[in-house]
Design an enzyme around this catalytic site. Structure first.
Site, PDB file in Angstrom:
ATOM      1  N   HIS A 168      -4.007   1.098   8.153  1.00  0.00           N
ATOM      2  CA  HIS A 168      -4.431   0.680   6.989  1.00  0.00           C
ATOM      3  C   HIS A 168      -6.105   0.583   7.153  1.00  0.00           C
ATOM      4  O   HIS A 168      -6.303  -0.509   7.741  1.00  0.00           O
ATOM      5  CB  HIS A 168      -3.652  -0.323   6.405  1.00  0.00           C
ATOM      6  CG  HIS A 168      -4.032  -0.547   4.922  1.00  0.00           C
ATOM      7  ND1 HIS A 168      -3.899  -0.079   3.965  1.00  0.00           N
ATOM      8  CD2 HIS A 168      -5.108  -1.476   4.633  1.00  0.00           C
ATOM      9  CE1 HIS A 168      -4.539  -0.532   2.995  1.00  0.00           C
ATOM     10  NE2 HIS A 168      -5.301  -1.687   3.166  1.00  0.00           N
ATOM     11  N   HIS A 224      -6.310   2.831   0.488  1.00  0.00           N
ATOM     12  CA  HIS A 224      -5.937   3.130   1.753  1.00  0.00           C
ATOM     13  C   HIS A 224      -7.064   4.379   2.095  1.00  0.00           C
ATOM     14  O   HIS A 224      -6.668   5.433   1.344  1.00  0.00           O
ATOM     15  CB  HIS A 224      -4.511   3.312   2.054  1.00  0.00           C
ATOM     16  CG  HIS A 224      -4.368   3.899   3.223  1.00  0.00           C
ATOM     17  ND1 HIS A 224      -3.139   3.100   4.275  1.00  0.00           N
ATOM     18  CD2 HIS A 224      -4.924   4.614   4.275  1.00  0.00           C
ATOM     19  CE1 HIS A 224      -3.137   3.719   5.362  1.00  0.00           C
ATOM     20  NE2 HIS A 224      -4.044   4.821   5.455  1.00  0.00           N
ATOM     21  N   CYS A 233       0.712  -1.237   0.130  1.00  0.00           N
ATOM     22  CA  CYS A 233      -0.109  -0.117  -0.116  1.00  0.00           C
ATOM     23  C   CYS A 233       0.768   1.155  -0.099  1.00  0.00           C
ATOM     24  O   CYS A 233       1.642   1.594   1.054  1.00  0.00           O
ATOM     25  CB  CYS A 233      -1.020  -0.008   1.105  1.00  0.00           C
ATOM     26  SG  CYS A 233      -1.793   1.498   1.324  1.00  0.00           S
ATOM     27  N   ASP A 256      -1.061  16.386  -1.992  1.00  0.00           N
ATOM     28  CA  ASP A 256      -1.265  15.386  -3.101  1.00  0.00           C
ATOM     29  C   ASP A 256      -0.226  15.754  -4.202  1.00  0.00           C
ATOM     30  O   ASP A 256       0.015  17.052  -4.407  1.00  0.00           O
ATOM     31  CB  ASP A 256      -2.646  15.646  -3.813  1.00  0.00           C
ATOM     32  CG  ASP A 256      -3.159  14.534  -4.685  1.00  0.00           C
ATOM     33  OD1 ASP A 256      -4.235  13.660  -4.294  1.00  0.00           O
ATOM     34  OD2 ASP A 256      -2.534  14.328  -5.910  1.00  0.00           O
ATOM     35  N   HIS A 294      -8.762   7.831   2.475  1.00  0.00           N
ATOM     36  CA  HIS A 294      -7.983   9.152   2.308  1.00  0.00           C
ATOM     37  C   HIS A 294      -9.313  10.264   2.056  1.00  0.00           C
ATOM     38  O   HIS A 294     -10.052   9.917   1.195  1.00  0.00           O
ATOM     39  CB  HIS A 294      -6.946   9.395   1.043  1.00  0.00           C
ATOM     40  CG  HIS A 294      -7.156   8.838   0.089  1.00  0.00           C
ATOM     41  ND1 HIS A 294      -7.300   7.463  -0.225  1.00  0.00           N
ATOM     42  CD2 HIS A 294      -7.605   9.465  -1.162  1.00  0.00           C
ATOM     43  CE1 HIS A 294      -7.662   7.463  -1.627  1.00  0.00           C
ATOM     44  NE2 HIS A 294      -7.750   8.695  -2.180  1.00  0.00           N
TER      45      HIS A 294
HETATM   46  P1  AMP Z   1      -8.427   8.541  -5.204  1.00  0.00           P
HETATM   47  O1  AMP Z   1      -8.445   8.742  -6.846  1.00  0.00           O
HETATM   48  O2  AMP Z   1      -9.549   9.128  -4.449  1.00  0.00           O
HETATM   49  O3  AMP Z   1      -7.963   7.154  -4.812  1.00  0.00           O
HETATM   50  O4  AMP Z   1      -7.149   9.540  -4.872  1.00  0.00           O
HETATM   51  C1  AMP Z   1      -5.771   9.053  -4.761  1.00  0.00           C
HETATM   52  C2  AMP Z   1      -4.975  10.244  -4.845  1.00  0.00           C
HETATM   53  O5  AMP Z   1      -3.598  10.017  -4.530  1.00  0.00           O
HETATM   54  C3  AMP Z   1      -4.968  11.042  -6.171  1.00  0.00           C
HETATM   55  O6  AMP Z   1      -5.107  12.309  -6.111  1.00  0.00           O
HETATM   56  C4  AMP Z   1      -3.277  10.892  -6.385  1.00  0.00           C
HETATM   57  O7  AMP Z   1      -2.708  12.314  -6.985  1.00  0.00           O
HETATM   58  C5  AMP Z   1      -2.636  10.740  -5.126  1.00  0.00           C
HETATM   59  N1  AMP Z   1      -1.443  10.108  -4.798  1.00  0.00           N
HETATM   60  C6  AMP Z   1      -1.030   8.956  -5.294  1.00  0.00           C
HETATM   61  N2  AMP Z   1       0.356   8.714  -4.991  1.00  0.00           N
HETATM   62  C7  AMP Z   1       0.595   9.961  -4.253  1.00  0.00           C
HETATM   63  C8  AMP Z   1       1.813  10.327  -3.579  1.00  0.00           C
HETATM   64  N3  AMP Z   1       3.005   9.072  -3.576  1.00  0.00           N
HETATM   65  N4  AMP Z   1       1.964  11.227  -3.012  1.00  0.00           N
HETATM   66  C9  AMP Z   1       0.820  12.168  -2.753  1.00  0.00           C
HETATM   67  N5  AMP Z   1      -0.302  11.770  -3.424  1.00  0.00           N
HETATM   68  C10 AMP Z   1      -0.416  10.744  -4.093  1.00  0.00           C
HETATM   69 ZN    ZN Z   2      -2.314   1.263   3.623  1.00  0.00          ZN
END
Ligand code: AMP
Ligand code: ZN
Length: 114
Positions: free
Chosen positions: A46, A98, A4, A30, A100
Site C-alpha cells: 500500500h 492506493h 483500501c 479496470d 495505480h
Molecule cells: P483514479 O480515478 O485514477 O483513482 O482511478 C481509479 C480507477 O479504479 C477507476 O478507473 C475505477 O474504474 C477503478 N476501480 C475502482 N474500483 C475497482 C475495482 N473493484 N476493480 C477494478 N477497477 C476498479
Molecule cells: Zn491499498
C-alpha cells in the site's frame, strides 16, 4: 490498509480480472474501462499516491514502469501505441488512494486530457 479497495483486491477479498501478478506487482482490468484496453497496474504494497512513493522504494518504482512496458506488449498494444496515466490528488482526479497506473489502449486518445 484495511479500508483500501485495492489492498482488498491484492488479498483476494475483492475479485478482479487479473492480467499479471508477481511478488510485488498486480495488474487487473479496470471495472469501468475508458478504452478498449484499460488495465490498472499497482504495487501490492500500500502506497497512497505518487507523491507518497517512498524514495527508498526506487527499485519498486522502476519495476512498476518495466512491468507496464511488459504488460502493454503482452496485451498487443505496443505497435499501435498506448497511454500510461497516474492521477494524483484532488485536482489530478485520484479517486482510489492506493497508487495505480492506468494503461489505456485500443483507440486514439485525445490530448490534452479533459
Ligand atoms: P483514479 O480515478 O485514477 O483513482 O482511478 C481509479 C480507477 O479504479 C477507476 O478507473 C475505477 O474504474 C477503478 N476501480 C475502482 N474500483 C475497482 C475495482 N473493484 N476493480 C477494478 N477497477 C476498479
Ligand atoms: Zn491499498
Amino acid at each position: 490498509m484495511s479500508d483500501c479497495i485495492f489492498c482488498h483486491i491484492v488479498s483476494g477479498n475483492i475479485p478482479s480480472n487479473k492480467v499479471y501478478e508477481d511478488d510485488d506487482v498486480l495488474a487487473f482490468h479496470d471495472l469501468h474501462p475508458a478504452a478498449p484496453t484499460h488495465v490498472l497496474i499497482i504495487p501490492k504494497k500500500h502506497i497512497a499516491s505518487l507523491s507518497e512513493f517512498p524514495v527508498e522504494e526506487e527499485a519498486l518504482a522502476g519495476k512498476l514502469l518495466l512491468r507496464i512496458q511488459q504488460i502493454a506488449k503482452e496485451l498487443g498494444l505496443q505497435e499501435e501505441g498506448y497511454r500510461v496515466v497516474n492521477n494524483m490528488g484532488e485536482l489530478g482526479g485520484q479517486t482510489v488512494h492506493h497508487i495505480h497506473f492506468h494503461l489505456l489502449g485500443g483507440r486514439s486518445l485525445m490530448w490534452p486530457p479533459g
